[in-house]
Design a protein around this motif. Structure first.
Motif, short mmCIF file in Angstrom:
data_model
loop_
_atom_site.label_atom_id
_atom_site.label_comp_id
_atom_site.label_asym_id
_atom_site.label_seq_id
_atom_site.Cartn_x
_atom_site.Cartn_y
_atom_site.Cartn_z
N MET A 202 -6.76 -1.84 3.01
CA MET A 202 -7.29 -0.45 2.97
C MET A 202 -6.80 0.36 1.91
O MET A 202 -7.73 1.04 0.95
CB MET A 202 -6.69 0.24 4.13
N PHE B 165 -8.20 -0.49 -1.53
CA PHE B 165 -9.76 0.13 -1.96
C PHE B 165 -9.34 1.62 -2.57
O PHE B 165 -9.97 1.96 -3.44
CB PHE B 165 -10.49 0.16 -0.52
N LEU B 166 -8.71 2.43 -1.71
CA LEU B 166 -8.25 3.60 -2.23
C LEU B 166 -7.69 3.96 -3.43
O LEU B 166 -7.91 4.85 -4.31
CB LEU B 166 -7.31 4.33 -0.93
N GLY C 213 -14.06 4.18 -0.72
CA GLY C 213 -12.55 3.67 -0.10
C GLY C 213 -12.21 4.00 1.04
O GLY C 213 -11.86 3.46 1.84
N VAL C 214 -12.62 5.36 1.44
CA VAL C 214 -12.60 6.11 2.53
C VAL C 214 -13.43 5.34 3.88
O VAL C 214 -12.87 5.04 4.81
CB VAL C 214 -12.81 7.56 2.52
N ALA D 64 -14.23 2.35 3.52
CA ALA D 64 -13.84 0.91 3.57
C ALA D 64 -12.58 0.94 4.75
O ALA D 64 -12.42 0.15 5.75
CB ALA D 64 -13.18 0.36 2.34
N ARG D 65 -11.88 2.11 4.50
CA ARG D 65 -10.84 2.04 5.62
C ARG D 65 -11.23 2.14 7.15
O ARG D 65 -10.68 1.68 7.98
CB ARG D 65 -10.12 3.41 5.32
N ILE E 275 -12.68 -1.30 8.29
CA ILE E 275 -11.42 -2.24 8.61
C ILE E 275 -11.05 -1.83 10.21
O ILE E 275 -10.95 -2.48 10.81
CB ILE E 275 -10.33 -2.11 7.57
N LEU E 276 -10.84 -0.35 10.32
CA LEU E 276 -10.31 0.15 11.68
C LEU E 276 -11.49 -0.41 12.62
O LEU E 276 -11.20 -0.69 13.88
CB LEU E 276 -10.37 1.62 11.65
N GLN F 148 -11.46 -3.49 14.71
CA GLN F 148 -10.54 -3.45 16.03
C GLN F 148 -11.27 -2.84 17.16
O GLN F 148 -10.85 -2.95 18.26
CB GLN F 148 -9.18 -2.60 15.62
N LEU G 161 -0.98 12.08 12.98
CA LEU G 161 -1.18 10.75 12.36
C LEU G 161 -0.88 10.94 10.93
O LEU G 161 -0.02 9.83 10.49
CB LEU G 161 -2.16 9.69 12.42
N HIS G 162 -0.60 11.93 10.43
CA HIS G 162 -0.51 12.30 8.69
C HIS G 162 -1.25 11.30 7.74
O HIS G 162 -0.85 10.87 6.84
CB HIS G 162 0.86 12.08 8.59
N THR G 163 -2.58 10.77 8.46
CA THR G 163 -3.40 9.87 7.82
C THR G 163 -4.24 10.48 6.39
O THR G 163 -3.64 9.75 5.55
CB THR G 163 -4.66 9.50 8.68
N ILE H 192 -3.74 9.30 2.34
CA ILE H 192 -5.17 9.10 1.70
C ILE H 192 -4.97 9.95 0.38
O ILE H 192 -5.37 9.54 -0.75
CB ILE H 192 -6.43 9.39 2.62
#
Lengths: 301, 274
Positions: A99, A102-103, B29-30, B32-33, B36-37, B40, B108-110, B114
């Protein structure tokens, strides 16, 4: 050109001034430890370097980019290890790294190599397919560190990288940080662990109340402010500690109270006549904590 | 000959490209994240996307449909099926935009992670909304397929539905992100769901035509973006919508998306930058 240059930086949160006229330069290829207690302004400084907090006054330049205007350009060349663990728990180790590849715009053809390299650095190659939720605290923190290294940054910011970890795990992480140091990566690391700052930093900046109060190599700072040896005296009875303190200070020695005992700095220079009156001490090597308390009057941890 | 660390620092290659002001790479990129999630969570997401419209169509379509018969010239189940597409798009985009974005920011401080990478707040917001719009574009079609199973006649115009769902999903996702950046606690979400979601999907011509409502409510419905999404979807499926009206509905949804894009980026920046 230094990697980081802060000049007269001020950051206020309402009536609270978290950073108060901070001047700091971090030369390239150096590991600089920003050492100070909670509330010293370390995390706020880190946030300003990534433009997640905007300075009210002063200027910040990172890798010759002006912050916050050119922050994104600076962030493309640096890695940030946050204080909070913000890994995606339900994903695997490899997916977390993918992930961020990518970023960080790691080119498609280099992605696999970047992930494998960072897995090796974190000693997590055999855990690549393990969900983060199943990792130990130390493994998670190693992953958090190497996640910031996917794009081979020139500069790495680490905000309390080992906070909350047990001593054994902390020492494991020091190996990762040492490897960066050997590669010539510039590292700015905030910490309130004395041993961490001493072991990893080429230079230490002692921070209190939003300012850098002193800066130098750990050895030089300790030698300058605390000598080589500290003797700790534990007087019997109430009032004894104050008497000892007055006696020692009258001879021009710096002291600090540590619980029920009195630490005398630069004890190697104590005259025998005075030592005879103080009683039997416990001796230890002087450290940065002694320096910090001497300079600021407050403890680091 | 060994190099000093300073020399090694100077010798490090500066291969990093200078990023632009607004980069599609950052947005992707965001996305893509999220992709991937999604690997699941796709089973649960797909389950909800199928079960909800099926239950709506079963209960309302057969229950109410038996009483109503036809409505505005359509069989009630056809009328409802196309309305549910728009409602589904709104729920698929706006609900996670409000809840997930809030959780990622507050707990979650995600976003700290990023935004420490070369990603700006506007790119972050755009990436989050784009992902939800893509998801809505796909899942928004599920109720249509379910409705076909219930008797809706397939037609070529239905191929336009994913595009309408994408546009509406993008706008509603940005609306949700803006709300998530406005609210300060989980409790505030009760106000959002009861006070905003419910009137939005009830006063949009989904379950019944707005022409049956009082004049002032009809006027208010014109400001409801979901109404315009419903009209476009019905127009695509059944035809009969003139070019002027198509342009109007698309313009309203696009304008709403543009407004929300700016508001969401502005408000999110206020939340994540001290």
């Amino acid at each position: 050109m230094p990697a980081i240059r802060l000049s007269g930086v001020v950051k206020r949160f309402g009536p609270l001034t978290a950073v108060d006229g901070l001047d700091l330069e971090v030369p390239r290829g150096v590991v600089l430890g920003l050492l100070g207690p909670n509330g010293a302004g370390k995390s706020t400084t880190m946030k300003m370097l990534t433009a997640q907090a905007i300075a009210d006054e002063g200027t910040i330049r990172i890798l010759d980019h002006e912050i916050p205007a050119e922050s994104k350009w600076a962030r493309a060349r640096m890695g940030v290890v946050p204080q909070h663990d913000n890994l995606d728990e339900e994903l695997t180790v490899e997916q977390n790294l993918r992930m961020f590849s990518f970023l960080y715009r790691v080119p498609r053809r280099q992605r696999r190599e970047a992930i494998e390299r960072t897995l090796r650095l974190a000693q997590l190659s055999d855990r690549a397919d393990t969900p983060v939720d199943d990792l130990s605290g130390g493994m998670r923190r190693r992953l958090l560190i190497v996640r910031a290294l996917l794009h081979r940054p020139e500069l790495v910011l680490m905000d309390e990288p080992t906070v909350g970890l047990d001593p054994q795990v902390r020492q494991d992480l020091w190996g990762v940080i040492s490897a960066l140091r050997d590669e010539g990566v510039t590292v700015l690391m905030s910490t309130h662990y004395i041993e961490e700052a001493e072991r990893l930093s080429d230079e230490v900046a002692l921070m209190a109340k939003g300012r850098v109060v002193e800066r130098g190599t750990p050895v030089d700072l300790v030698a300058k402010y605390a000598g080589t040896t500290v003797e700790e005296y534990t007087p019997q009875g109430s009032g004894g500690i104050s008497e000892l303190e007055s006696l020692v200070r009258a001879q021009g020695f710096d002291t600090r109270r540590t619980g029920t005992s009195l630490s005398v700095l630069r004890a190697e220079e104590l005259p025998d006549s005075l030592r005879d009156r103080l009683g039997e001490p416990e001796r230890r090597a002087a450290n940065l904590e002694d320096v910090f308390v001497t300079l600021t009057g407050e403890a680091v941890a | 000959m060994s190099l000093t660390r300073q020399q090694r620092a100077d010798a490090r290659p500066e291969h990093h490209a200078r990023p632009g002001r607004f980069e599609t790479d950052a947005v992707l990129g965001v996305v893509a994240r999220e992709w991937i999630l999604y690997g699941q969570s796709w089973r649960a997401t797909t389950f909800a996307a199928i079960v909800e419209p099926t239950l709506y169509l079963l209960c309302f379509g057969f229950g109410m449909g038996a009483l109503i018969g036809t409505l505005a010239g359509f069989s009630y189940i056809d009328f409802l099926g196309t309305g549910i597409v728009a409602v589904s798009v709104m729920f698929q985009s706006m609900m996670p935009a409000v809840i997930n974005t809030f959780i990622k920011r507050r707990f979650l401080h995600t976003y700290e992670g990023i935004l420490a990478a070369p990603v700006d707040v506007r790119e972050l917001v755009t990436g989050e909304a784009l992902w939800l719009a893509l998801r809505s574009g796909v899942y928004g079609c599920v109720p249509l397929l379910v409705a076909i199973g219930f008797g809706l006649r397939p037609g070529p115009g239905m191929l336009l539905v994913p595009f309408v769902a994408f546009l509406a999903g993008f706008a509603f996702a940005l609306f949700g992100i803006w709300i998530s950046a406005v609210i300060t606690s989980v409790r505030s979400m009760d106000y959002v769901f009861s006070g905003l979601f419910t009137p939005l999907f009830l006063v949009a011509g989904t379950f019944f035509p707005i022409t049956e409502l009082p004049a002032w409510v009809q006027t208010a419905a014109m400001a409801n973006p979901l109404f315009h999404a419903v009209e476009l979807i019905r127009g695509a499926v059944f035809g009969g919508l003139g070019p002027g009206m198509v342009l109007l509905h698309v313009a309203v949804l696009t304008g709403f998306a543009y407004l929300m894009w700016n508001l969401a980026a502005f408000q999110m920046r206020r939340r994540v930058v001290d």
